[in-house]
Design a protein around this motif. Structure first.
Motif, PDB file in Angstrom:
ATOM      1  N   GLY A  86      37.239  40.082  42.839  1.00  0.00           N
ATOM      2  CA  GLY A  86      36.547  38.423  42.257  1.00  0.00           C
ATOM      3  C   GLY A  86      37.097  38.639  40.961  1.00  0.00           C
ATOM      4  O   GLY A  86      37.598  39.792  40.231  1.00  0.00           O
ATOM      5  N   SER A  87      37.431  37.558  40.372  1.00  0.00           N
ATOM      6  CA  SER A  87      37.879  37.321  38.973  1.00  0.00           C
ATOM      7  C   SER A  87      36.949  37.646  38.034  1.00  0.00           C
ATOM      8  O   SER A  87      37.324  37.985  37.060  1.00  0.00           O
ATOM      9  CB  SER A  87      38.243  35.562  38.951  1.00  0.00           C
ATOM     10  OG  SER A  87      37.123  35.000  39.097  1.00  0.00           O
ATOM     11  N   ASP A  88      35.480  37.770  38.435  1.00  0.00           N
ATOM     12  CA  ASP A  88      34.682  38.435  37.279  1.00  0.00           C
ATOM     13  C   ASP A  88      35.163  40.082  36.827  1.00  0.00           C
ATOM     14  O   ASP A  88      34.870  40.140  35.844  1.00  0.00           O
ATOM     15  CB  ASP A  88      33.190  38.525  37.997  1.00  0.00           C
ATOM     16  CG  ASP A  88      32.542  36.988  37.875  1.00  0.00           C
ATOM     17  OD1 ASP A  88      33.126  36.022  37.561  1.00  0.00           O
ATOM     18  OD2 ASP A  88      31.736  36.837  38.776  1.00  0.00           O
ATOM     19  N   GLU A  89      35.635  40.620  37.914  1.00  0.00           N
ATOM     20  CA  GLU A  89      36.048  41.989  37.460  1.00  0.00           C
ATOM     21  C   GLU A  89      37.533  41.937  36.464  1.00  0.00           C
ATOM     22  O   GLU A  89      37.374  42.697  35.745  1.00  0.00           O
ATOM     23  CB  GLU A  89      36.638  42.685  38.650  1.00  0.00           C
ATOM     24  CG  GLU A  89      36.736  44.306  38.270  1.00  0.00           C
ATOM     25  CD  GLU A  89      37.742  44.795  39.302  1.00  0.00           C
ATOM     26  OE1 GLU A  89      38.248  46.110  39.360  1.00  0.00           O
ATOM     27  OE2 GLU A  89      38.500  44.399  39.919  1.00  0.00           O
ATOM     28  N   LEU A  90      38.058  40.747  36.800  1.00  0.00           N
ATOM     29  CA  LEU A  90      39.225  40.733  35.909  1.00  0.00           C
ATOM     30  C   LEU A  90      38.857  40.493  34.416  1.00  0.00           C
ATOM     31  O   LEU A  90      39.215  40.790  33.410  1.00  0.00           O
ATOM     32  CB  LEU A  90      40.247  39.754  36.499  1.00  0.00           C
ATOM     33  CG  LEU A  90      40.914  40.323  37.568  1.00  0.00           C
ATOM     34  CD1 LEU A  90      41.905  39.253  38.006  1.00  0.00           C
ATOM     35  CD2 LEU A  90      41.618  41.604  37.459  1.00  0.00           C
ATOM     36  N   LEU A  91      37.863  39.414  34.427  1.00  0.00           N
ATOM     37  CA  LEU A  91      37.351  39.294  32.989  1.00  0.00           C
ATOM     38  C   LEU A  91      36.583  40.343  32.190  1.00  0.00           C
ATOM     39  O   LEU A  91      37.032  40.514  31.146  1.00  0.00           O
ATOM     40  CB  LEU A  91      36.017  38.074  33.104  1.00  0.00           C
ATOM     41  CG  LEU A  91      36.442  36.684  33.876  1.00  0.00           C
ATOM     42  CD1 LEU A  91      35.016  35.814  33.945  1.00  0.00           C
ATOM     43  CD2 LEU A  91      37.513  36.014  32.963  1.00  0.00           C
ATOM     44  N   SER A  92      35.979  41.521  32.947  1.00  0.00           N
ATOM     45  CA  SER A  92      35.306  42.558  32.578  1.00  0.00           C
ATOM     46  C   SER A  92      36.429  43.325  32.058  1.00  0.00           C
ATOM     47  O   SER A  92      36.533  44.034  31.119  1.00  0.00           O
ATOM     48  CB  SER A  92      34.442  43.224  33.673  1.00  0.00           C
ATOM     49  OG  SER A  92      34.106  44.539  33.320  1.00  0.00           O
ATOM     50  N   VAL A  93      37.451  43.539  32.836  1.00  0.00           N
ATOM     51  CA  VAL A  93      38.758  44.326  32.579  1.00  0.00           C
ATOM     52  C   VAL A  93      39.183  43.812  31.163  1.00  0.00           C
ATOM     53  O   VAL A  93      39.587  44.797  30.399  1.00  0.00           O
ATOM     54  CB  VAL A  93      39.822  44.264  33.809  1.00  0.00           C
ATOM     55  CG1 VAL A  93      41.202  44.972  32.913  1.00  0.00           C
ATOM     56  CG2 VAL A  93      39.303  45.101  34.827  1.00  0.00           C
ATOM     57  N   VAL A  94      39.586  42.789  30.989  1.00  0.00           N
ATOM     58  CA  VAL A  94      40.078  42.159  29.554  1.00  0.00           C
ATOM     59  C   VAL A  94      38.899  42.723  28.425  1.00  0.00           C
ATOM     60  O   VAL A  94      39.430  43.054  27.574  1.00  0.00           O
ATOM     61  CB  VAL A  94      40.115  40.603  29.725  1.00  0.00           C
ATOM     62  CG1 VAL A  94      40.596  40.173  28.265  1.00  0.00           C
ATOM     63  CG2 VAL A  94      41.235  40.277  30.723  1.00  0.00           C
ATOM     64  N   ILE A  95      37.806  42.245  28.711  1.00  0.00           N
ATOM     65  CA  ILE A  95      36.763  42.502  27.857  1.00  0.00           C
ATOM     66  C   ILE A  95      36.594  44.157  27.528  1.00  0.00           C
ATOM     67  O   ILE A  95      36.736  44.641  26.434  1.00  0.00           O
ATOM     68  CB  ILE A  95      35.387  42.257  28.133  1.00  0.00           C
ATOM     69  CG1 ILE A  95      35.040  40.737  28.078  1.00  0.00           C
ATOM     70  CG2 ILE A  95      34.031  43.075  27.427  1.00  0.00           C
ATOM     71  CD1 ILE A  95      35.173  40.284  26.704  1.00  0.00           C
ATOM     72  N   ARG A  96      36.858  44.953  28.571  1.00  0.00           N
ATOM     73  CA  ARG A  96      36.787  46.711  28.168  1.00  0.00           C
ATOM     74  C   ARG A  96      38.002  46.766  27.535  1.00  0.00           C
ATOM     75  O   ARG A  96      38.207  47.929  26.994  1.00  0.00           O
ATOM     76  CB  ARG A  96      36.569  47.093  29.757  1.00  0.00           C
ATOM     77  CG  ARG A  96      35.112  47.267  30.107  1.00  0.00           C
ATOM     78  CD  ARG A  96      34.966  47.982  31.536  1.00  0.00           C
ATOM     79  NE  ARG A  96      35.421  47.091  32.503  1.00  0.00           N
ATOM     80  CZ  ARG A  96      36.145  47.803  33.563  1.00  0.00           C
ATOM     81  NH1 ARG A  96      36.683  49.092  33.303  1.00  0.00           N
ATOM     82  NH2 ARG A  96      36.517  47.152  34.557  1.00  0.00           N
ATOM     83  N   ALA A  97      39.208  46.491  27.877  1.00  0.00           N
ATOM     84  CA  ALA A  97      40.464  46.810  27.448  1.00  0.00           C
ATOM     85  C   ALA A  97      40.629  46.389  25.971  1.00  0.00           C
ATOM     86  O   ALA A  97      41.292  47.111  25.176  1.00  0.00           O
ATOM     87  CB  ALA A  97      41.582  46.238  28.350  1.00  0.00           C
ATOM     88  N   CYS A  98      40.055  45.132  25.521  1.00  0.00           N
ATOM     89  CA  CYS A  98      40.318  44.697  24.184  1.00  0.00           C
ATOM     90  C   CYS A  98      39.292  44.567  23.168  1.00  0.00           C
ATOM     91  O   CYS A  98      39.591  43.803  22.321  1.00  0.00           O
ATOM     92  CB  CYS A  98      40.733  43.224  24.590  1.00  0.00           C
ATOM     93  SG  CYS A  98      42.327  43.169  25.512  1.00  0.00           S
ATOM     94  N   THR A  99      38.106  44.718  23.723  1.00  0.00           N
ATOM     95  CA  THR A  99      36.932  44.641  22.662  1.00  0.00           C
ATOM     96  C   THR A  99      36.329  46.031  22.604  1.00  0.00           C
ATOM     97  O   THR A  99      36.185  46.796  23.265  1.00  0.00           O
ATOM     98  CB  THR A  99      35.916  43.521  23.136  1.00  0.00           C
ATOM     99  OG1 THR A  99      35.372  44.158  24.195  1.00  0.00           O
ATOM    100  CG2 THR A  99      36.946  42.198  23.279  1.00  0.00           C
ATOM    101  N   GLU A 100      35.502  45.999  21.281  1.00  0.00           N
ATOM    102  CA  GLU A 100      34.612  47.199  20.827  1.00  0.00           C
ATOM    103  C   GLU A 100      33.646  46.361  19.664  1.00  0.00           C
ATOM    104  O   GLU A 100      33.694  45.227  19.178  1.00  0.00           O
ATOM    105  CB  GLU A 100      35.487  48.248  20.423  1.00  0.00           C
ATOM    106  CG  GLU A 100      36.176  47.931  19.138  1.00  0.00           C
ATOM    107  CD  GLU A 100      37.352  49.069  18.666  1.00  0.00           C
ATOM    108  OE1 GLU A 100      36.967  50.303  19.532  1.00  0.00           O
ATOM    109  OE2 GLU A 100      38.226  49.117  18.275  1.00  0.00           O
TER     110      GLU A 100
END
Length: 351
Positions: A86-100
């Protein structure tokens, strides 16, 4: 009492999806922006001929079959495509990779509220910038924040409007972080931002097969971006995030563009008719380039109408949040479903 969860998880609110009635329930479901037509016959043929070997073995980890099909349809190299559950997983991947904590996630509001939920999971700093009343993009404010991740849904939900490509280009050129252009509803519009990924390394365009391809239950989405950006995202995704059946069915669906386009044409025609019918009843309707309408009832009774329609077996979406309390989001169904809705509204508004 044992404290199991991180403090930010304890404090956050859960994302609330549209109500999903049990299978077999006699409901007209116009609340989750699902396509009212069945998936491509080519996709269903794959489903009916599943090989047990697909289930015994782990799937190909990058969804290579689907990447190749998407590459041909979109005219981009296959190594510019990332596939998600789902595209939702990719939104999550971006957040996990790029934020803290300490890194900013930015987006205009109102929009897809999952952006907030995903950012809260990572305990990232969140900046929500209100859209203008006419839903023009608050461009200068977004640029000034310069988030680590900036989300722009285009077309946007719940407004249904498309963000001008010129505005997206200005964002991409002036942001130092990642610009995520969420094109979940792109199949129902006349323009898209795909060309920006070739021009800007920090842009990812994310799409789904849930809307135009009638595969919301399959959970398959994809993103297109420069391989330099995807390299970091691949580090974060689950090892086997795309199951073999979803990959095979999704490949058949995206390849059958003629069927998808025929269904989209019917939905667009129904959207025009439904908008006209609702305007006749006194609703204010925002121009939409999606498969739903944002509708403001003639009197301040949006929640009342939502509840009464639900009692009659018609589900639409009501958001009890600032700027939306007096509005309803209505998925475009078949012409028959839309007419049942309109008749129910005629009765409710006259009593």
């Amino acid at each position: 009492m044992t404290k199991y969860f991180r403090s930010n998880v304890d404090a956050m609110a859960s994302y609330v999806p549209g109500e999903q009635p049990q299978r077999g329930t006699q409901i007209i479901k116009l609340n989750s922006n699902e396509n009212p037509y069945p998936p491509s016959p080519e996709a269903l043929a794959v489903l009916h001929n599943i090989d047990g070997e697909w289930l015994r073995r782990y799937p190909e980890p990058f969804g290579e079959e689907f990447r190749q099909a998407a590459s041909k349809v979109l005219g981009v190299p296959s190594d510019w495509v990332i596939v998600g559950n789902g595209s939702d997983e990719l939104l999550s991947v971006v957040i996990r990779a790029c934020t803290e904590p300490g890194r900013k996630v930015v987006y205009p509001m109102p929009t897809y509220v999952l952006y907030r939920t995903l950012a809260e999971m990572q305990n990232a700093d969140i900046t929500e910038i209100p859209y203008c009343k006419d839903y023009s993009l608050p461009l200068e404010e977004l640029i000034a924040v310069d988030g680590s991740v900036t989300f722009i849904a285009s077309p946007n939900s719940p407004s249904g409007h498309v963000v001008a490509t010129d505005d997206l280009q200005k964002l991409a050129s002036q942001l130092s972080g990642v610009l995520v252009i969420d094109e979940a509803y792109v199949d129902f519009t006349e323009e898209n931002a795909l060309a920006l990924v070739k021009e800007y390394e920090n842009v990812i365009v994310i799409r789904t097969l849930s809307k135009g391809y009638s595969l919301a239950g399959l959970r398959l989405g994809f993103g297109v971006a420069n391989p330099k950006l995807l390299h970091g995202l691949f580090k974060v995704k689950d090892s086997y995030n795309i199951d073999a059946i979803a990959c095979a069915i999704g490949t058949a669906a995206i390849t059958d563009q003629a069927y998808k386009n025929a269904c989209v044409a019917k939905i667009k025609a129904s959207r025009t008719k439904l908008a006209a019918d609702l305007k006749q009843l006194g609703f204010h309707i925002w121009d939409s380039q999606t498969n739903f309408l944002l509708a403001q009832p003639p009197t301040a009774n949006a929640e009342y109408l939502y509840q009464k329609l639900k009692q009659q077996g018609i589900l639409i979406r009501y958001f009890k949040q600032p700027g939306l309390e007096d509005k309803l989001r209505i998925t475009v169904g078949t012409d028959e479903q839309n007419q049942v809705l309109v008749k129910a509204l005629i009765y409710l508004l006259s009593n």
